[in-house]
Design a protein around this motif. Structure first.
Motif, PDB file in Angstrom:
ATOM      1  N   GLY A 295      74.684  11.574  13.588  1.00  0.00           N
ATOM      2  CA  GLY A 295      74.554  10.051  13.659  1.00  0.00           C
ATOM      3  C   GLY A 295      75.743   9.411  13.117  1.00  0.00           C
ATOM      4  N   ASP A 296      75.796   8.145  13.623  1.00  0.00           N
ATOM      5  CA  ASP A 296      76.992   7.362  13.097  1.00  0.00           C
ATOM      6  C   ASP A 296      76.795   7.126  11.464  1.00  0.00           C
ATOM      7  N   SER A 297      78.081   6.896  10.853  1.00  0.00           N
ATOM      8  CA  SER A 297      78.162   6.880   9.285  1.00  0.00           C
ATOM      9  C   SER A 297      78.617   5.538   9.009  1.00  0.00           C
ATOM     10  N   LYS A 298      78.811   4.632   9.798  1.00  0.00           N
ATOM     11  CA  LYS A 298      79.219   3.472   9.576  1.00  0.00           C
ATOM     12  C   LYS A 298      78.098   2.641   8.583  1.00  0.00           C
ATOM     13  N   LEU A 299      78.692   1.885   7.559  1.00  0.00           N
ATOM     14  CA  LEU A 299      77.774   1.254   6.565  1.00  0.00           C
ATOM     15  C   LEU A 299      76.926   2.046   5.869  1.00  0.00           C
ATOM     16  N   CYS A 300      76.887   3.445   5.782  1.00  0.00           N
ATOM     17  CA  CYS A 300      76.335   4.254   5.286  1.00  0.00           C
ATOM     18  C   CYS A 300      77.299   4.707   3.912  1.00  0.00           C
ATOM     19  N   PRO A 301      76.304   4.930   2.756  1.00  0.00           N
ATOM     20  CA  PRO A 301      77.128   5.361   1.603  1.00  0.00           C
ATOM     21  C   PRO A 301      77.733   6.733   1.558  1.00  0.00           C
ATOM     22  N   ASP A 302      78.981   6.735   1.132  1.00  0.00           N
ATOM     23  CA  ASP A 302      79.762   7.762   1.114  1.00  0.00           C
ATOM     24  C   ASP A 302      79.969   8.304   2.500  1.00  0.00           C
ATOM     25  N   GLN A 303      79.855   7.562   3.571  1.00  0.00           N
ATOM     26  CA  GLN A 303      80.407   7.997   4.910  1.00  0.00           C
ATOM     27  C   GLN A 303      79.505   8.946   5.368  1.00  0.00           C
ATOM     28  N   LYS A 304      78.160   8.814   4.724  1.00  0.00           N
ATOM     29  CA  LYS A 304      77.119  10.014   5.133  1.00  0.00           C
ATOM     30  C   LYS A 304      76.547   9.685   6.433  1.00  0.00           C
ATOM     31  N   GLU A 305      76.420  10.711   7.489  1.00  0.00           N
ATOM     32  CA  GLU A 305      76.047  10.654   8.763  1.00  0.00           C
ATOM     33  C   GLU A 305      74.770  10.289   8.822  1.00  0.00           C
ATOM     34  N   ARG A 306      74.175   9.541   9.771  1.00  0.00           N
ATOM     35  CA  ARG A 306      72.789   9.237   9.706  1.00  0.00           C
ATOM     36  C   ARG A 306      72.094  10.129  10.253  1.00  0.00           C
ATOM     37  N   LEU A 307      70.586  10.414  10.047  1.00  0.00           N
ATOM     38  CA  LEU A 307      69.894  11.502  10.295  1.00  0.00           C
ATOM     39  C   LEU A 307      68.486  11.047  10.721  1.00  0.00           C
ATOM     40  N   THR A 308      67.716  11.792  11.647  1.00  0.00           N
ATOM     41  CA  THR A 308      66.618  11.324  11.945  1.00  0.00           C
ATOM     42  C   THR A 308      65.669  12.524  12.272  1.00  0.00           C
ATOM     43  N   ARG A 309      64.624  12.379  11.423  1.00  0.00           N
ATOM     44  CA  ARG A 309      63.255  13.347  11.402  1.00  0.00           C
ATOM     45  C   ARG A 309      62.139  12.896  12.275  1.00  0.00           C
ATOM     46  N   ILE A 310      61.934  13.605  13.317  1.00  0.00           N
ATOM     47  CA  ILE A 310      60.708  13.260  14.220  1.00  0.00           C
ATOM     48  C   ILE A 310      59.633  14.096  13.520  1.00  0.00           C
ATOM     49  N   ILE A 311      58.475  13.454  13.178  1.00  0.00           N
ATOM     50  CA  ILE A 311      57.405  14.107  12.665  1.00  0.00           C
ATOM     51  C   ILE A 311      56.292  14.188  13.423  1.00  0.00           C
ATOM     52  N   PHE A 312      56.111  15.218  14.414  1.00  0.00           N
ATOM     53  CA  PHE A 312      54.887  15.234  15.463  1.00  0.00           C
ATOM     54  C   PHE A 312      53.661  15.331  14.917  1.00  0.00           C
ATOM     55  N   GLN A 313      52.702  14.610  15.364  1.00  0.00           N
ATOM     56  CA  GLN A 313      51.330  14.553  15.110  1.00  0.00           C
ATOM     57  C   GLN A 313      50.440  14.509  15.980  1.00  0.00           C
ATOM     58  N   CYS A 314      49.206  15.253  15.897  1.00  0.00           N
ATOM     59  CA  CYS A 314      48.378  15.357  17.074  1.00  0.00           C
ATOM     60  C   CYS A 314      47.739  14.000  17.499  1.00  0.00           C
ATOM     61  N   GLY A 315      47.971  13.645  18.908  1.00  0.00           N
ATOM     62  CA  GLY A 315      47.465  12.530  19.284  1.00  0.00           C
ATOM     63  C   GLY A 315      47.357  12.726  20.735  1.00  0.00           C
ATOM     64  N   ILE A 316      46.447  11.614  21.489  1.00  0.00           N
ATOM     65  CA  ILE A 316      46.048  12.106  22.887  1.00  0.00           C
ATOM     66  C   ILE A 316      47.062  11.446  23.855  1.00  0.00           C
ATOM     67  N   GLU A 317      47.945  10.868  23.417  1.00  0.00           N
ATOM     68  CA  GLU A 317      49.357  10.263  24.279  1.00  0.00           C
ATOM     69  C   GLU A 317      50.413  10.533  23.603  1.00  0.00           C
ATOM     70  N   ASP A 318      51.600  10.292  24.229  1.00  0.00           N
ATOM     71  CA  ASP A 318      52.875  10.341  23.497  1.00  0.00           C
ATOM     72  C   ASP A 318      53.333   8.988  23.238  1.00  0.00           C
ATOM     73  N   LYS A 319      53.432   8.869  21.827  1.00  0.00           N
ATOM     74  CA  LYS A 319      54.126   7.397  21.668  1.00  0.00           C
ATOM     75  C   LYS A 319      54.514   7.592  20.150  1.00  0.00           C
ATOM     76  N   ILE A 320      55.275   6.564  19.768  1.00  0.00           N
ATOM     77  CA  ILE A 320      55.972   6.413  18.440  1.00  0.00           C
ATOM     78  C   ILE A 320      54.831   5.371  17.721  1.00  0.00           C
ATOM     79  N   ASN A 321      54.494   6.428  16.437  1.00  0.00           N
ATOM     80  CA  ASN A 321      53.327   5.646  15.737  1.00  0.00           C
ATOM     81  C   ASN A 321      53.892   5.094  14.589  1.00  0.00           C
ATOM     82  N   SER A 322      54.970   5.457  13.849  1.00  0.00           N
ATOM     83  CA  SER A 322      55.794   4.452  12.870  1.00  0.00           C
ATOM     84  C   SER A 322      57.092   5.156  12.516  1.00  0.00           C
ATOM     85  N   ILE A 323      58.064   4.107  11.958  1.00  0.00           N
ATOM     86  CA  ILE A 323      59.420   4.364  11.822  1.00  0.00           C
ATOM     87  C   ILE A 323      59.587   3.755  10.238  1.00  0.00           C
ATOM     88  N   GLU A 324      60.297   4.760   9.463  1.00  0.00           N
ATOM     89  CA  GLU A 324      60.641   4.485   8.084  1.00  0.00           C
ATOM     90  C   GLU A 324      62.227   4.831   8.050  1.00  0.00           C
TER      91      GLU A 324
END
Length: 340
Positions: A295-324
């Motif tokens: 991901g983009d490193s702008k405004l991140c400490p030490d020019q660290k690249e952004r990263l995302t973890r998608i934690i899949f959980q059991c559900g009856i439909e596809d949807k985003i539950n929360s973002i932290e």
């Protein structure tokens, strides 16, 4: 000519007779083999039944013996101990308690007397005398991980167990009509929250059952692709790669395209890339985490690249539950039947 015809007739009759005899012998042999197999099958079935009865009888005897030992050794439950471990807290033949790990023997009356006698802290499962030990709540869910707290939290004025069993001293005060209790030391009333937990567990089980039914659609969708492992077991998450999902968190709009790209955008600003390179961080039943780096490193400490973890959980439909978000790392909990 007549002699030749008679000779041929005799030879033909001999051959027919020989074949008939061989057929009878073969038929007899086959019938005997079949009877032997049937007898062996009946014997094995009987043996399995006998073994099953012996196992059940042994289990019943063990249970009855355990019940008798409980009745004869002590008439009360041991506070802070799981029911299946109660046998470890029964008095020895000498009327003592044997510390679970150090094997030191102490008088049985010292058990749960609010003083730590065992070197391994095993004699105070129901008090806070041995802060390094664990206290198991009286209420436990069948089949679930045992619920416990550190013993240091027992009778500390805060209700940790859903049934309030960790505040047993306060419970005793409430039921002894102690009129001389100082206002500052009034007992804490713990509300019973266990019913709500049971309902939540039942609700989750229903979601899992329905999600597993719908999971077949995701497996069917993956039949046409070659690199199935890239999309999880049997390509079950492939269907999610065909869509993008959005979520609005305060002023930011998140766009999650599993296996492709994740972005974050504020109002009309250019979108910030949160991850593009896909790799499975965990991939096992009940624990699916897709890591997207680069991901983009702008405004991140030490020019660290952004990263995302998608934690899949059991559900009856596809949807985003929360973002932290935590210092340019984004944890997204995503519900889907594919994870069931």
């Amino acid at each position: 000519m007549r002699r030749l015809f008679r000779t041929k007739s005799r030879v033909l009759l001999f051959l027919v007779g020989t074949i008939a005899c061989l057929y009878i012998v073969l038929l007899y042999y086959s019938m005997n083999r079949l009877d032997a197999v049937n007898m062996r099958s009946l014997h094995i079935h009987k043996l399995d039944s006998d073994i099953g009865r012996m196992v059940r009888k042994a289990e019943e005897e063990a249970q009855n013996s355990y019940k008798v030992s409980l009745q004869t050794s002590t008439s009360k439950m041991i506070r802070g101990v799981l029911h299946k471990r109660l046998y470890l807290y029964q008095p020895t033949v000498n009327g003592t308690f044997e510390c679970l790990y150090s094997k030191k023997q102490i008088p049985y009356k010292y058990l749960n007397d609010d003083y730590c006698d065992c070197d391994d802290s095993s004699d105070e499962p129901g008090t806070s005398a041995c802060p390094s030990s664990k206290f198991y709540c009286a209420f436990q869910l069948d089949g679930a991980r045992p619920q416990s707290i550190f013993s240091s939290r027992v009778n500390d004025g805060f209700c940790d167990c859903c049934d309030g069993s960790d505040e047993w001293k306060n419970y005793l005060l409430q039921n002894t009509n102690m009129l001389n209790v100082e206002p500052s030391s009034k007992p804490v009333l713990c509300p019973n929250r266990c019913d709500g937990i049971v309902q939540e567990v039942r609700k989750q089980k229903i979601i899992i059952m329905e999600g597993r039914k719908r999971k077949s659609e995701y497996l069917k969708e993956a039949n046409s692709i070659k690199d199935k492992e890239f999309f999880g077991p049997e390509g079950v998450f492939y269907k999610l790669s065909l869509k993008c999902f959005t979520a609005q968190i305060i002023a930011y709009e998140y766009k999650i395209c599993p296996f492709k790209e994740c972005t974050q955008q504020k109002n009309f600003d250019p979108p910030i890339i949160l991850g593009t390179h896909t790799k499975w961080e965990k991939m096992k039943p009940g624990d699916y985490i897709l890591k997207m780096t680069g991901g983009d490193s702008k405004l991140c400490p030490d020019q660290k690249e952004r990263l995302t973890r998608i934690i899949f959980q059991c559900g009856i439909e596809d949807k985003i539950n929360s973002i932290e978000e935590n210092v340019c790392e984004y944890n997204i909990k995503f519900n889907s039947p594919a994870a069931c």
